[in-house]
Scaffold this motif. Structure first.
Motif, PDB file in Angstrom:
ATOM      1  N   PRO A   1       0.787  -1.235   0.000  1.00 35.34           N
ATOM      2  CA  PRO A   1       0.000   0.000   0.000  1.00 35.34           C
ATOM      3  C   PRO A   1       0.822   1.290   0.000  1.00 35.34           C
ATOM      4  O   PRO A   1       0.336   2.334  -0.429  1.00 35.34           O
ATOM      5  CB  PRO A   1      -0.843  -0.114   1.271  1.00 35.34           C
ATOM      6  CG  PRO A   1      -0.991  -1.584   1.484  1.00 35.34           C
ATOM      7  CD  PRO A   1       0.331  -2.162   1.052  1.00 35.34           C
ATOM      8  N   THR A   2       2.079   1.231   0.429  1.00 37.01           N
ATOM      9  CA  THR A   2       2.912   2.441   0.402  1.00 37.01           C
ATOM     10  C   THR A   2       3.699   2.569  -0.901  1.00 37.01           C
ATOM     11  O   THR A   2       4.478   3.501  -1.068  1.00 37.01           O
ATOM     12  CB  THR A   2       3.909   2.460   1.585  1.00 37.01           C
ATOM     13  OG1 THR A   2       4.826   1.370   1.444  1.00 37.01           O
ATOM     14  CG2 THR A   2       3.179   2.372   2.924  1.00 37.01           C
ATOM     15  N   GLY A   3       3.514   1.610  -1.816  1.00 39.21           N
ATOM     16  CA  GLY A   3       4.181   1.675  -3.115  1.00 39.21           C
ATOM     17  C   GLY A   3       5.495   0.925  -3.200  1.00 39.21           C
ATOM     18  O   GLY A   3       6.156   0.948  -4.242  1.00 39.21           O
ATOM     19  N   GLN A   4       5.894   0.245  -2.131  1.00 35.28           N
ATOM     20  CA  GLN A   4       7.152  -0.511  -2.150  1.00 35.28           C
ATOM     21  C   GLN A   4       6.995  -1.757  -3.021  1.00 35.28           C
ATOM     22  O   GLN A   4       6.011  -2.484  -2.919  1.00 35.28           O
ATOM     23  CB  GLN A   4       7.545  -0.924  -0.730  1.00 35.28           C
ATOM     24  CG  GLN A   4       8.780  -1.786  -0.663  1.00 35.28           C
ATOM     25  CD  GLN A   4       9.029  -2.339   0.729  1.00 35.28           C
ATOM     26  OE1 GLN A   4       8.239  -2.164   1.648  1.00 35.28           O
ATOM     27  NE2 GLN A   4      10.147  -3.030   0.882  1.00 35.28           N
ATOM     28  N   ILE A   5       7.992  -2.009  -3.871  1.00 35.84           N
ATOM     29  CA  ILE A   5       7.983  -3.193  -4.722  1.00 35.84           C
ATOM     30  C   ILE A   5       8.282  -4.420  -3.850  1.00 35.84           C
ATOM     31  O   ILE A   5       9.314  -4.497  -3.191  1.00 35.84           O
ATOM     32  CB  ILE A   5       9.040  -3.091  -5.845  1.00 35.84           C
ATOM     33  CG1 ILE A   5       8.857  -1.817  -6.666  1.00 35.84           C
ATOM     34  CG2 ILE A   5       9.023  -4.346  -6.721  1.00 35.84           C
ATOM     35  CD1 ILE A   5       7.651  -1.772  -7.533  1.00 35.84           C
ATOM     36  N   LEU A   6       7.374  -5.388  -3.866  1.00 37.82           N
ATOM     37  CA  LEU A   6       7.532  -6.608  -3.078  1.00 37.82           C
ATOM     38  C   LEU A   6       8.080  -7.763  -3.904  1.00 37.82           C
ATOM     39  O   LEU A   6       8.673  -8.692  -3.378  1.00 37.82           O
ATOM     40  CB  LEU A   6       6.184  -7.021  -2.480  1.00 37.82           C
ATOM     41  CG  LEU A   6       5.517  -6.000  -1.575  1.00 37.82           C
ATOM     42  CD1 LEU A   6       4.105  -6.441  -1.230  1.00 37.82           C
ATOM     43  CD2 LEU A   6       6.354  -5.792  -0.313  1.00 37.82           C
ATOM     44  N   GLY A   7       7.860  -7.701  -5.209  1.00 38.57           N
ATOM     45  CA  GLY A   7       8.309  -8.755  -6.093  1.00 38.57           C
ATOM     46  C   GLY A   7       7.897  -8.438  -7.511  1.00 38.57           C
ATOM     47  O   GLY A   7       7.164  -7.473  -7.755  1.00 38.57           O
ATOM     48  N   TYR A   8       8.373  -9.263  -8.436  1.00 36.19           N
ATOM     49  CA  TYR A   8       8.026  -9.036  -9.838  1.00 36.19           C
ATOM     50  C   TYR A   8       7.987 -10.359 -10.587  1.00 36.19           C
ATOM     51  O   TYR A   8       8.517 -11.381 -10.137  1.00 36.19           O
ATOM     52  CB  TYR A   8       9.009  -8.070 -10.508  1.00 36.19           C
ATOM     53  CG  TYR A   8      10.402  -8.615 -10.700  1.00 36.19           C
ATOM     54  CD1 TYR A   8      10.749  -9.284 -11.868  1.00 36.19           C
ATOM     55  CD2 TYR A   8      11.370  -8.475  -9.719  1.00 36.19           C
ATOM     56  CE1 TYR A   8      12.030  -9.790 -12.055  1.00 36.19           C
ATOM     57  CE2 TYR A   8      12.646  -8.972  -9.887  1.00 36.19           C
ATOM     58  CZ  TYR A   8      12.966  -9.631 -11.060  1.00 36.19           C
ATOM     59  OH  TYR A   8      14.224 -10.134 -11.227  1.00 36.19           O
ATOM     60  N   ALA A   9       7.328 -10.324 -11.738  1.00 33.02           N
ATOM     61  CA  ALA A   9       7.258 -11.479 -12.623  1.00 33.02           C
ATOM     62  C   ALA A   9       7.318 -10.971 -14.052  1.00 33.02           C
ATOM     63  O   ALA A   9       6.757  -9.918 -14.364  1.00 33.02           O
ATOM     64  CB  ALA A   9       5.971 -12.259 -12.381  1.00 33.02           C
ATOM     65  N   LEU A  10       7.990 -11.730 -14.896  1.00 41.04           N
ATOM     66  CA  LEU A  10       8.087 -11.324 -16.299  1.00 41.04           C
ATOM     67  C   LEU A  10       8.201 -12.545 -17.189  1.00 41.04           C
ATOM     68  O   LEU A  10       8.513 -13.644 -16.734  1.00 41.04           O
ATOM     69  CB  LEU A  10       9.279 -10.388 -16.522  1.00 41.04           C
ATOM     70  CG  LEU A  10      10.685 -10.918 -16.221  1.00 41.04           C
ATOM     71  CD1 LEU A  10      11.275 -11.668 -17.407  1.00 41.04           C
ATOM     72  CD2 LEU A  10      11.604  -9.762 -15.857  1.00 41.04           C
ATOM     73  N   CYS A  11       7.926 -12.317 -18.462  1.00 41.53           N
ATOM     74  CA  CYS A  11       8.153 -13.319 -19.498  1.00 41.53           C
ATOM     75  C   CYS A  11       9.204 -12.781 -20.439  1.00 41.53           C
ATOM     76  O   CYS A  11       9.177 -11.597 -20.785  1.00 41.53           O
ATOM     77  CB  CYS A  11       6.879 -13.573 -20.299  1.00 41.53           C
ATOM     78  SG  CYS A  11       5.648 -14.518 -19.419  1.00 41.53           S
ATOM     79  N   ALA A  12      10.090 -13.648 -20.851  1.00 43.78           N
ATOM     80  CA  ALA A  12      11.113 -13.300 -21.837  1.00 43.78           C
ATOM     81  C   ALA A  12      11.063 -14.358 -22.939  1.00 43.78           C
ATOM     82  O   ALA A  12      10.623 -15.489 -22.709  1.00 43.78           O
ATOM     83  CB  ALA A  12      12.486 -13.273 -21.180  1.00 43.78           C
ATOM     84  N   PRO A  13      11.507 -13.994 -24.129  1.00 44.84           N
ATOM     85  CA  PRO A  13      11.510 -14.990 -25.201  1.00 44.84           C
ATOM     86  C   PRO A  13      12.328 -16.220 -24.810  1.00 44.84           C
ATOM     87  O   PRO A  13      13.378 -16.106 -24.178  1.00 44.84           O
ATOM     88  CB  PRO A  13      12.184 -14.253 -26.367  1.00 44.84           C
ATOM     89  CG  PRO A  13      12.004 -12.810 -26.076  1.00 44.84           C
ATOM     90  CD  PRO A  13      12.032 -12.698 -24.580  1.00 44.84           C
ATOM     91  N   TRP A  14      11.820 -17.377 -25.178  1.00 47.20           N
ATOM     92  CA  TRP A  14      12.541 -18.613 -24.887  1.00 47.20           C
ATOM     93  C   TRP A  14      13.825 -18.685 -25.705  1.00 47.20           C
ATOM     94  O   TRP A  14      14.889 -18.987 -25.197  1.00 47.20           O
ATOM     95  CB  TRP A  14      11.639 -19.818 -25.172  1.00 47.20           C
ATOM     96  CG  TRP A  14      12.344 -21.127 -25.178  1.00 47.20           C
ATOM     97  CD1 TRP A  14      12.432 -21.998 -26.213  1.00 47.20           C
ATOM     98  CD2 TRP A  14      13.069 -21.725 -24.105  1.00 47.20           C
ATOM     99  NE1 TRP A  14      13.176 -23.100 -25.861  1.00 47.20           N
ATOM    100  CE2 TRP A  14      13.577 -22.960 -24.558  1.00 47.20           C
ATOM    101  CE3 TRP A  14      13.352 -21.351 -22.796  1.00 47.20           C
ATOM    102  CZ2 TRP A  14      14.339 -23.809 -23.764  1.00 47.20           C
ATOM    103  CZ3 TRP A  14      14.115 -22.195 -22.009  1.00 47.20           C
ATOM    104  CH2 TRP A  14      14.599 -23.405 -22.480  1.00 47.20           C
ATOM    105  N   LYS A  15      13.728 -18.383 -26.967  1.00 45.65           N
ATOM    106  CA  LYS A  15      14.885 -18.350 -27.865  1.00 45.65           C
ATOM    107  C   LYS A  15      14.697 -17.179 -28.826  1.00 45.65           C
ATOM    108  O   LYS A  15      13.593 -16.672 -28.991  1.00 45.65           O
ATOM    109  CB  LYS A  15      14.992 -19.646 -28.681  1.00 45.65           C
ATOM    110  CG  LYS A  15      15.197 -20.903 -27.863  1.00 45.65           C
ATOM    111  CD  LYS A  15      16.623 -21.066 -27.477  1.00 45.65           C
ATOM    112  CE  LYS A  15      16.823 -22.395 -26.761  1.00 45.65           C
ATOM    113  NZ  LYS A  15      18.145 -22.558 -26.261  1.00 45.65           N
ATOM    114  N   GLN A  16      15.762 -16.791 -29.483  1.00 45.63           N
ATOM    115  CA  GLN A  16      15.709 -15.643 -30.382  1.00 45.63           C
ATOM    116  C   GLN A  16      15.152 -15.976 -31.770  1.00 45.63           C
ATOM    117  O   GLN A  16      14.688 -15.081 -32.461  1.00 45.63           O
ATOM    118  CB  GLN A  16      17.109 -15.031 -30.533  1.00 45.63           C
ATOM    119  CG  GLN A  16      17.672 -14.486 -29.231  1.00 45.63           C
ATOM    120  CD  GLN A  16      16.800 -13.393 -28.637  1.00 45.63           C
ATOM    121  OE1 GLN A  16      16.370 -12.485 -29.338  1.00 45.63           O
ATOM    122  NE2 GLN A  16      16.516 -13.488 -27.350  1.00 45.63           N
TER     123      GLN A  16
END
Length: 193
Positions: A86-101
């Motif tokens: 609630p105060t805006g602090q980042i607690l964690g993240y998740a992302l997707c990246a390409p498996w291969k180019q």
């Protein structure tokens, strides 16, 4: 004096006692990551680089490297989300990246989820992975992979299995970090609707 000679400590009657302070509940919201979040994301990730084998990176990522990665993922329109308190602090993240180019892999991504130390063990990883899967489906992605260290990441494997990821392979002794060989477990989930 002997112990039995002490009078028991008196307690206030219940109606005069101060009520216990309630514990603040763990609360967060999820949103798209922004460039302003990158210093906090870098700090979370670099903690794992320096202290664990869940990432095979051995050198801390710079802010410039994170900016480049963020711009690349945005250009590809891949999900990148943060959980904030609630105060805006980042607690964690998740992302997707390409498996291969190579272009033929364009519908297949690799997931990454990292939590700040104060946010572990509270169900945040579950919520982040669930949201990442839903956003990946909405983006038209078809397959999601997770490449997880075979030592010290059992909870990550269990989390992915809970979401229907299945083990599709293992590679032994492919990484060397902290003077130890590490293998990987490859998990896959079909995102087809």
């Amino acid at each position: 004096m002997l112990e039995e000679e002490y009078e028991p400590r008196r307690r206030l009657p219940p109606h005069l006692r101060k009520p216990p302070t309630p514990e603040t509940p763990f609360a967060f919201t999820m949103r798209d990551a922004t460039a302003a979040d990158l210093p906090d994301i870098r700090a979370i990730y670099n903690h794992y680089v320096a202290n664990s084998m869940v990432t095979f990176d051995e050198d801390a990522m710079t802010l410039a490297e994170w900016r480049s990665k963020f711009a690349y993922l945005q250009r590809l329109q891949l999900p990148f989300i943060v959980a904030v308190n609630p105060t805006g602090q980042i607690l964690g993240y998740a992302l997707c990246a390409p498996w291969k180019q190579k272009r033929a892999y364009r519908f297949t991504v690799e997931s990454s989820i990292y939590l700040g130390a104060a946010a572990t063990g509270k169900g945040l990883g579950t919520d982040l992975l669930g949201e990442l899967i839903e956003r990946s489906k909405a983006a038209g992605l078809k397959e999601m992979l997770a490449v997880i260290a075979d030592k010290g990441a059992e909870s990550s494997i269990a989390l992915h299995e809970k979401f229907g990821f299945t083990e599709v392979g293992r590679m032994g002794r492919v990484g060397f970090k902290f003077d130890r060989w590490i293998g990987t477990v490859l998990l896959q989930k079909s995102l087809k609707r």
